[in-house]
Design a protein around this motif. Structure first.
Motif, PDB file in Angstrom:
ATOM      1  N   MET A 264      -0.799   6.509  -7.630  1.00  0.00           N
ATOM      2  CA  MET A 264      -0.221   4.899  -6.208  1.00  0.00           C
ATOM      3  C   MET A 264      -0.034   3.786  -7.088  1.00  0.00           C
ATOM      4  O   MET A 264      -0.905   3.501  -7.957  1.00  0.00           O
ATOM      5  N   ASP A 265       0.978   3.906  -7.607  1.00  0.00           N
ATOM      6  CA  ASP A 265       1.020   2.407  -8.301  1.00  0.00           C
ATOM      7  C   ASP A 265       0.878   0.781  -7.590  1.00  0.00           C
ATOM      8  O   ASP A 265       0.388   1.091  -6.767  1.00  0.00           O
TER       9      ASP A 265
ATOM     10  N   GLN B  48      10.586  -1.696  -3.655  1.00  0.00           N
ATOM     11  CA  GLN B  48       9.975  -0.706  -2.682  1.00  0.00           C
ATOM     12  C   GLN B  48       8.890  -1.540  -1.223  1.00  0.00           C
ATOM     13  O   GLN B  48       8.326  -1.020  -1.365  1.00  0.00           O
ATOM     14  N   PRO B  49      10.008  -0.370  -0.528  1.00  0.00           N
ATOM     15  CA  PRO B  49      10.197  -0.677   0.860  1.00  0.00           C
ATOM     16  C   PRO B  49       8.867   0.602   1.172  1.00  0.00           C
ATOM     17  O   PRO B  49       7.876  -0.825   2.435  1.00  0.00           O
ATOM     18  N   ASP B  50       8.152   1.123   1.074  1.00  0.00           N
ATOM     19  CA  ASP B  50       7.159   1.685   0.872  1.00  0.00           C
ATOM     20  C   ASP B  50       5.621   1.145   0.650  1.00  0.00           C
ATOM     21  O   ASP B  50       4.593   1.680   0.749  1.00  0.00           O
TER      22      ASP B  50
ATOM     23  N   ARG C 138      -1.851   7.258   2.487  1.00  0.00           N
ATOM     24  CA  ARG C 138      -1.797   7.350   0.659  1.00  0.00           C
ATOM     25  C   ARG C 138      -0.154   6.936   0.237  1.00  0.00           C
ATOM     26  O   ARG C 138       0.501   8.347  -0.082  1.00  0.00           O
ATOM     27  N   PRO C 139      -0.485   6.292   0.240  1.00  0.00           N
ATOM     28  CA  PRO C 139       1.390   5.050   0.436  1.00  0.00           C
ATOM     29  C   PRO C 139       1.735   5.243  -1.914  1.00  0.00           C
ATOM     30  O   PRO C 139       0.584   5.230  -2.298  1.00  0.00           O
ATOM     31  N   PRO C 140       2.855   4.800  -2.078  1.00  0.00           N
ATOM     32  CA  PRO C 140       3.391   5.484  -3.078  1.00  0.00           C
ATOM     33  C   PRO C 140       2.784   3.657  -4.274  1.00  0.00           C
ATOM     34  O   PRO C 140       2.247   3.926  -4.972  1.00  0.00           O
ATOM     35  N   ALA C 141       2.963   2.516  -3.724  1.00  0.00           N
ATOM     36  CA  ALA C 141       1.625   1.731  -3.957  1.00  0.00           C
ATOM     37  C   ALA C 141       1.638   0.734  -2.983  1.00  0.00           C
ATOM     38  O   ALA C 141       1.390   1.140  -1.633  1.00  0.00           O
ATOM     39  N   LEU C 142       0.128  -0.403  -3.918  1.00  0.00           N
ATOM     40  CA  LEU C 142       0.113  -1.415  -3.134  1.00  0.00           C
ATOM     41  C   LEU C 142       0.610  -2.505  -3.681  1.00  0.00           C
ATOM     42  O   LEU C 142       0.907  -2.389  -5.404  1.00  0.00           O
ATOM     43  N   LEU C 143       0.983  -2.964  -3.246  1.00  0.00           N
ATOM     44  CA  LEU C 143       1.468  -4.638  -3.577  1.00  0.00           C
ATOM     45  C   LEU C 143       0.694  -5.785  -2.665  1.00  0.00           C
ATOM     46  O   LEU C 143      -0.442  -6.319  -1.710  1.00  0.00           O
TER      47      LEU C 143
ATOM     48  N   GLU D 213       9.737  -6.844   5.047  1.00  0.00           N
ATOM     49  CA  GLU D 213       9.498  -7.892   4.785  1.00  0.00           C
ATOM     50  C   GLU D 213       7.726  -8.030   4.786  1.00  0.00           C
ATOM     51  O   GLU D 213       7.456  -7.394   4.767  1.00  0.00           O
ATOM     52  N   LEU D 214       7.868  -9.739   4.731  1.00  0.00           N
ATOM     53  CA  LEU D 214       6.371  -9.501   4.411  1.00  0.00           C
ATOM     54  C   LEU D 214       5.822 -10.588   5.656  1.00  0.00           C
ATOM     55  O   LEU D 214       7.047 -11.846   6.056  1.00  0.00           O
ATOM     56  N   ILE D 215       4.232 -11.165   6.042  1.00  0.00           N
ATOM     57  CA  ILE D 215       4.253 -12.349   6.828  1.00  0.00           C
ATOM     58  C   ILE D 215       3.656 -13.255   5.700  1.00  0.00           C
ATOM     59  O   ILE D 215       3.026 -12.710   5.419  1.00  0.00           O
ATOM     60  N   ALA D 216       4.339 -14.231   6.214  1.00  0.00           N
ATOM     61  CA  ALA D 216       4.477 -15.407   5.313  1.00  0.00           C
ATOM     62  C   ALA D 216       3.614 -16.204   6.141  1.00  0.00           C
ATOM     63  O   ALA D 216       2.101 -16.835   5.326  1.00  0.00           O
ATOM     64  N   ALA D 217       3.492 -16.577   7.551  1.00  0.00           N
ATOM     65  CA  ALA D 217       2.613 -17.404   7.910  1.00  0.00           C
ATOM     66  C   ALA D 217       2.403 -16.957   9.833  1.00  0.00           C
ATOM     67  O   ALA D 217       3.661 -15.956  10.114  1.00  0.00           O
TER      68      ALA D 217
END
Length: 290
Positions: free
Chosen positions: A1-2, A19-21, A41-46, A157-161
């Motif tokens: 996992m990245d 990396q949309p996932d 178990r996602p491929p990456a955590l942001l 997309e990410l939630i900004a506010a």
């Protein structure tokens, strides 16, 4: 996992586009539980914790923009006067440690039907600011929840506010659980009065595949309230309001409670919170006329 650790929101959006996932993590109060129990178990955590702008809020002419990384504890301490319903819901979330870490943005991202803040966001006409490398779009809360743990965000997309108007009238939130906090709601309910518009917001949580408006209850109550010359409510109005709120739900039987119990509890919560909110409105009107 990245494990991805951007320093700016622009970097985070670029990484999410690549990396949309990748699963966003801020407080980690939901994601880490899923990882620990091997439910995900996602491929990456942001990791968004380094991005200061997500932890900021601002107010302009009564309109509030609350960054997705603002923790519950700060909402309670700093925004309780302007967003009382959201502060009430935030007080019921977990322990003090969880409230110091958990965020409304995380609650929205998880999109659990039992999320405590969802009914308040619906009743208060919240709008979610979704951002990507392509641009920004605004999603009304009523259009954000698509299903159990499914939301309207695109993969990049990410939630900004979250955008909310400062409460124009009384707000209340209540939930049923084995205790006041540190528990997943059996069911929950929020009400917001909008006196200037002669309108009511009412929403249920943990009693359907998604949080949802109690539309028939909203319309009924808006027509029954004497907005111009407020007076105590009839018990029959409270009862009918509770019945309509219960009818808006479509709960299931599970380990936390039966469908029948959830409907009964929602009717009780609706009657009680309506009584508290209307009493607040009566008191305000009395003070203003004094």
């Amino acid at each position: 996992m990245d494990f991805l650790r951007p320093n700016t929101f622009a970097e985070a959006l670029a990484l999410k586009a690549e990396q949309p996932d990748a699963v966003p993590i801020a407080g980690g109060t939901d994601v880490m539980v899923e990882l620990n129990f091997d439910h995900r178990r996602p491929p990456a955590l942001l990791d968004l914790t380094r991005i200061a702008e997500l932890r900021e809020w601002s107010a302009v002419d009564g309109k509030l923009r609350v960054g997705s990384g603002v923790p519950y504890a700060r909402i309670i301490e700093q925004l309780g006067g302007q967003l009382p319903g959201l502060a009430m819901a935030s007080r019921t979330v977990g322990s003090p440690q969880i409230r110091n870490r958990g965020t409304v943005g995380g609650n929205l991202g998880a999109a659990s039907p039992a999320g405590d803040t969802h009914p308040v966001l619906l009743a208060g006409d919240a709008v979610i600011e979704a951002a990507s490398a392509r641009g920004t779009r605004m999603i009304p809360a009523a259009e954000f929840y698509l299903g159990v743990k499914r939301n309207a965000l695109e993969p990049d997309e990410l939630i900004a506010a979250v955008h909310l108007n400062a409460a124009p009238g009384p707000e209340q939130f209540a939930k049923v659980g084995t205790r006041n906090a540190m528990v997943i709601a059996v069911c929950s309910f929020a009400i917001a009065l909008h006196p200037a518009e002669k309108r009511v917001g009412a929403a249920v949580g943990s009693a359907a595949p998604t949080p949802r408006h109690a539309t028939a209850a909203e319309e009924f109550l808006a027509g029954e309230l004497d907005w111009d010359a407020p007076k105590p409510l009839l018990d029959s109005v409270k009862r009918r309001f509770g019945e309509l709120v219960a009818e808006a739900a479509s709960p299931i039987d599970d380990v936390r409670g039966s469908a029948a119990y959830r409907k009964h509890a929602l009717a009780v919560l609706a009657r009680r919170t309506l009584g508290w909110a209307w009493q607040d409105h009566l008191g305000k009107e009395t003070r203003e006329c004094a």
